[in-house]
Design a protein around this motif. Structure first.
Motif, PDB file in Angstrom:
ATOM      1  N   LEU A  92       3.791  -6.158   1.366  1.00  0.00           N
ATOM      2  CA  LEU A  92       3.553  -5.206   0.289  1.00  0.00           C
ATOM      3  C   LEU A  92       3.001  -3.902   0.863  1.00  0.00           C
ATOM      4  CD1 LEU A  92       1.853  -7.565  -2.324  1.00  0.00           C
ATOM      5  CD2 LEU A  92       4.180  -6.647  -2.417  1.00  0.00           C
ATOM      6  N   PRO A  93       3.484  -2.739   0.423  1.00  0.00           N
ATOM      7  CA  PRO A  93       2.999  -1.473   0.980  1.00  0.00           C
ATOM      8  C   PRO A  93       1.663  -1.019   0.380  1.00  0.00           C
ATOM      9  CG  PRO A  93       4.748  -1.038  -0.593  1.00  0.00           C
ATOM     10  CD  PRO A  93       4.620  -2.535  -0.504  1.00  0.00           C
ATOM     11  N   GLN A  94       0.667  -1.870   0.495  1.00  0.00           N
ATOM     12  CA  GLN A  94      -0.709  -1.546   0.108  1.00  0.00           C
ATOM     13  C   GLN A  94      -1.649  -2.050   1.200  1.00  0.00           C
ATOM     14  OE1 GLN A  94      -4.316  -2.577  -3.095  1.00  0.00           O
ATOM     15  NE2 GLN A  94      -2.400  -3.707  -3.184  1.00  0.00           N
ATOM     16  N   ARG A  95      -2.455  -1.137   1.739  1.00  0.00           N
ATOM     17  CA  ARG A  95      -3.477  -1.543   2.704  1.00  0.00           C
ATOM     18  C   ARG A  95      -4.676  -2.052   1.918  1.00  0.00           C
ATOM     19  NH1 ARG A  95      -4.690   3.084   4.592  1.00  0.00           N
ATOM     20  NH2 ARG A  95      -6.682   3.257   3.526  1.00  0.00           N
ATOM     21  N   ARG A  96      -4.923  -3.355   2.005  1.00  0.00           N
ATOM     22  CA  ARG A  96      -5.982  -3.948   1.183  1.00  0.00           C
ATOM     23  C   ARG A  96      -6.644  -5.075   1.968  1.00  0.00           C
ATOM     24  NH1 ARG A  96      -6.866  -3.668  -4.246  1.00  0.00           N
ATOM     25  NH2 ARG A  96      -8.186  -5.261  -5.197  1.00  0.00           N
ATOM     26  N   GLU A 127       9.712  11.417   6.694  1.00  0.00           N
ATOM     27  CA  GLU A 127      10.287  10.127   7.062  1.00  0.00           C
ATOM     28  C   GLU A 127       9.845   8.985   6.151  1.00  0.00           C
ATOM     29  OE1 GLU A 127      10.533  10.975  11.884  1.00  0.00           O
ATOM     30  OE2 GLU A 127       8.879   9.791  11.056  1.00  0.00           O
ATOM     31  N   ALA A 128       8.688   9.127   5.535  1.00  0.00           N
ATOM     32  CA  ALA A 128       8.147   8.042   4.720  1.00  0.00           C
ATOM     33  C   ALA A 128       7.174   8.616   3.694  1.00  0.00           C
ATOM     34  CB  ALA A 128       7.427   7.015   5.598  1.00  0.00           C
ATOM     35  N   ALA A 129       6.894   7.830   2.667  1.00  0.00           N
ATOM     36  CA  ALA A 129       5.870   8.203   1.694  1.00  0.00           C
ATOM     37  C   ALA A 129       4.494   7.915   2.279  1.00  0.00           C
ATOM     38  CB  ALA A 129       6.067   7.423   0.401  1.00  0.00           C
ATOM     39  N   HIS A 130       3.512   8.734   1.906  1.00  0.00           N
ATOM     40  CA  HIS A 130       2.142   8.585   2.401  1.00  0.00           C
ATOM     41  C   HIS A 130       1.183   8.549   1.223  1.00  0.00           C
ATOM     42  CE1 HIS A 130       4.250  10.039   5.982  1.00  0.00           C
ATOM     43  NE2 HIS A 130       3.249   9.571   6.700  1.00  0.00           N
ATOM     44  N   GLY A 131       0.323   7.533   1.182  1.00  0.00           N
ATOM     45  CA  GLY A 131      -0.628   7.398   0.097  1.00  0.00           C
ATOM     46  C   GLY A 131      -1.986   7.975   0.466  1.00  0.00           C
ATOM     47  N   PHE A 132      -2.699   8.478  -0.526  1.00  0.00           N
ATOM     48  CA  PHE A 132      -4.050   8.995  -0.303  1.00  0.00           C
ATOM     49  C   PHE A 132      -4.781   9.020  -1.640  1.00  0.00           C
ATOM     50  CE2 PHE A 132      -1.380  12.596  -1.338  1.00  0.00           C
ATOM     51  CZ  PHE A 132      -2.144  13.398  -2.177  1.00  0.00           C
ATOM     52  N   TYR A 133      -6.101   9.189  -1.581  1.00  0.00           N
ATOM     53  CA  TYR A 133      -6.892   9.276  -2.807  1.00  0.00           C
ATOM     54  C   TYR A 133      -7.247  10.728  -3.101  1.00  0.00           C
ATOM     55  CZ  TYR A 133      -7.341   4.630  -4.638  1.00  0.00           C
ATOM     56  OH  TYR A 133      -7.055   3.442  -5.267  1.00  0.00           O
ATOM     57  N   PRO A 146      -3.352   3.435  -0.103  1.00  0.00           N
ATOM     58  CA  PRO A 146      -4.651   2.842   0.220  1.00  0.00           C
ATOM     59  C   PRO A 146      -5.011   1.797  -0.820  1.00  0.00           C
ATOM     60  CG  PRO A 146      -4.946   5.007  -0.766  1.00  0.00           C
ATOM     61  CD  PRO A 146      -3.465   4.825  -0.562  1.00  0.00           C
ATOM     62  N   THR A 147      -6.098   1.108  -0.593  1.00  0.00           N
ATOM     63  CA  THR A 147      -6.528   0.027  -1.476  1.00  0.00           C
ATOM     64  C   THR A 147      -6.602   0.465  -2.932  1.00  0.00           C
ATOM     65  OG1 THR A 147      -7.849  -0.878   0.328  1.00  0.00           O
ATOM     66  CG2 THR A 147      -8.362  -1.649  -1.890  1.00  0.00           C
ATOM     67  N   LEU A 148      -5.862  -0.210  -3.799  1.00  0.00           N
ATOM     68  CA  LEU A 148      -6.011   0.025  -5.232  1.00  0.00           C
ATOM     69  C   LEU A 148      -7.402  -0.443  -5.646  1.00  0.00           C
ATOM     70  CD1 LEU A 148      -2.552  -1.253  -6.544  1.00  0.00           C
ATOM     71  CD2 LEU A 148      -3.223   1.102  -6.058  1.00  0.00           C
TER      72      LEU A 148
END
Length: 417
Positions: free
Chosen positions: A156-160, A196-202, A218-220
């Motif tokens: 899953l693409p979530q760092r948790r 190249e890819a999607a990047h998550g941030f808060y 990042p962690t939900l």
């Protein structure tokens, strides 16, 4: 030979831990949960399983526990332990409720205990709250093992990252390492360009950190540094900036899309509907289902752990990422956060919904913070945020209502007065 355990679930939330256990052949016979919306979700998906509302009423809880229940689960509140929370530790009024679980164990013994919380549990105030819980388990004659596990390992693409403590009764409960310590894969080190890819941030951060995620979110979480439940933002490969749809957030946690859509159940109870923000809280606080399914499979199909005992822990040393207790000695374990190594789904492809553009107000506040901060940002990131900010400003101007034209009679009146 597979075995099936009967679960008593304290702090049931929306059932992320128990859903994974059910998928592995175990079954829940009691929930304890006080949140109105969470209990509506539980009633919808675990039909017929009784729910008691208050862990403080231990006698009531004990009176509802099935005589054959042999696994106690407790994903207790992280409110006072999380870095995004109040960090009051057990002096706060929420995370300290794990003490009620210990009090319940004093009166009703379970052969197996599974506890979950955030990684900061082992760091906060020099690890004293981790020490308290593990020492209490030892006092009650349990062996224990704990391991920090990252949901990224499950595809899953979530760092948790979360800590899971599994304890077994000394009298024939077995070695807890047989459940938690299997599999040890190296961490990923892939970096991607912004296109190249999607990047998550808060977007709620930006002063001291971003919660940055390469090809993942990042962690939900159920709260934020500005004290509101909020989704992370995602910089897509086309450099648009969105917040993910709630149903994609549910899927990032391993739930089926729509898991928290329990308005109909709430109406049956005669109360009001709850809004999207409350659903984000429920999803952010949940246990990841892919991880709990893996644990459930290990509980159902025990395999002896054949690794070394590790290094004896020195009292007062920081708690490591993984450790265990054999009934007399505590050991640090050299084992990482990835028990499996499933191919990761690309974040941009994982999303089933287009998401919502990050609002002008949110983007403006975030850009102001990163512009003043000393954070090391990925090349091109701040420029991409600025472009999105200008786009949202332009959209806001276009959407402003036109100034009404004054009637001709009024103009004549003004000009001759």
């Amino acid at each position: 030979m597979s075995r099936s355990l009967e679960v008593t679930a304290i702090f049931g939330g929306i059932g992320g831990l128990e859903l994974g256990l059910h998928r592995s052949g175990h079954r829940t016979t009691l929930f304890c949960e006080c949140d109105r919306e969470a209990t509506a979700v539980l009633r919808r998906h675990f039909e017929g399983v009784p729910i008691v509302s208050d862990i403080n009423c231990i006698e009531e809880v004990l009176g509802c526990v099935s005589p054959s229940s042999n696994l106690l689960t407790a994903g207790f509140p992280c409110t006072d332990l999380s870095q995004a929370g109040r960090t009051q530790g057990f002096a706060g009024g929420r995370s300290s409720l794990i003490r009620k679980t210990i009090a319940l164990l004093e009166q009703r013994r379970f052969a197996h205990v599974l506890i979950e919380n955030v990684p900061n549990w082992r760091h906060l105030h020099r690890g004293e709250y981790m020490s308290e819980v593990l020492s209490e388990l030892e006092r009650l004659k349990y062996r224990w093992a704990y391991r920090t596990i990252d949901a990224l390992a499950f595809g899953l693409p979530q760092r948790r990252r979360r800590i899971f403590v599994y304890a077994t009764a000394l009298e024939g409960g077995g070695d807890p390492r047989d459940v938690l310590f299997h599999g040890n894969f190296p961490a990923e080190k892939s970096l991607h360009g912004l296109h190249e890819a999607a990047h998550g941030f808060y977007w709620t951060e930006g002063n001291r950190g971003l919660g940055w995620g390469e090809d993942c979110v990042p962690t939900l979480k159920g709260g934020s540094t500005i004290s509101i439940p909020s989704p992370p933002a995602i910089l897509m490969p086309d450099l648009s900036v969105i917040t993910p749809h709630l149903q994609d957030a549910e899927r990032l946690q391993g739930f089926p899309a729509g898991w928290t859509d329990a308005d109909s159940q709430i109406q049956v109870q005669g109360t009001q509907q709850f809004n999207q923000r409350r659903r984000w809280v429920l999803v952010g606080n949940a246990v990841n289902v892919e991880v709990s399914t893996w644990i459930g499979e290990r509980l159902a199909n025990l395999m002896p752990y054949e690794g070394d005992r590790g290094t004896p822990l020195i009292p007062g040393d920081p708690w490591p990422e993984a450790a265990w207790y054999d009934g007399s000695t505590r050991y640090a374990a050299s084992i990482g956060t990835r028990p499996v190594d499933r191919p990761r789904q690309r974040l941009a492809n994982f999303l089933h919904h287009p998401g919502t553009p990050l609002s002008l107000r949110a983007t403006d506040g975030f850009y102001r913070r990163i512009d003043k901060s000393r954070l090391r940002l990925k090349d091109g990131f701040k420029d991409a945020i600025k472009v999105h900010l200008e786009k949202m400003r332009g959209a806001a101007i276009v959407s402003l209502p036109a100034t009404p034209k004054a009637p001709e009679s009024a103009v004549l009146s003004l000009s001759t007065s």
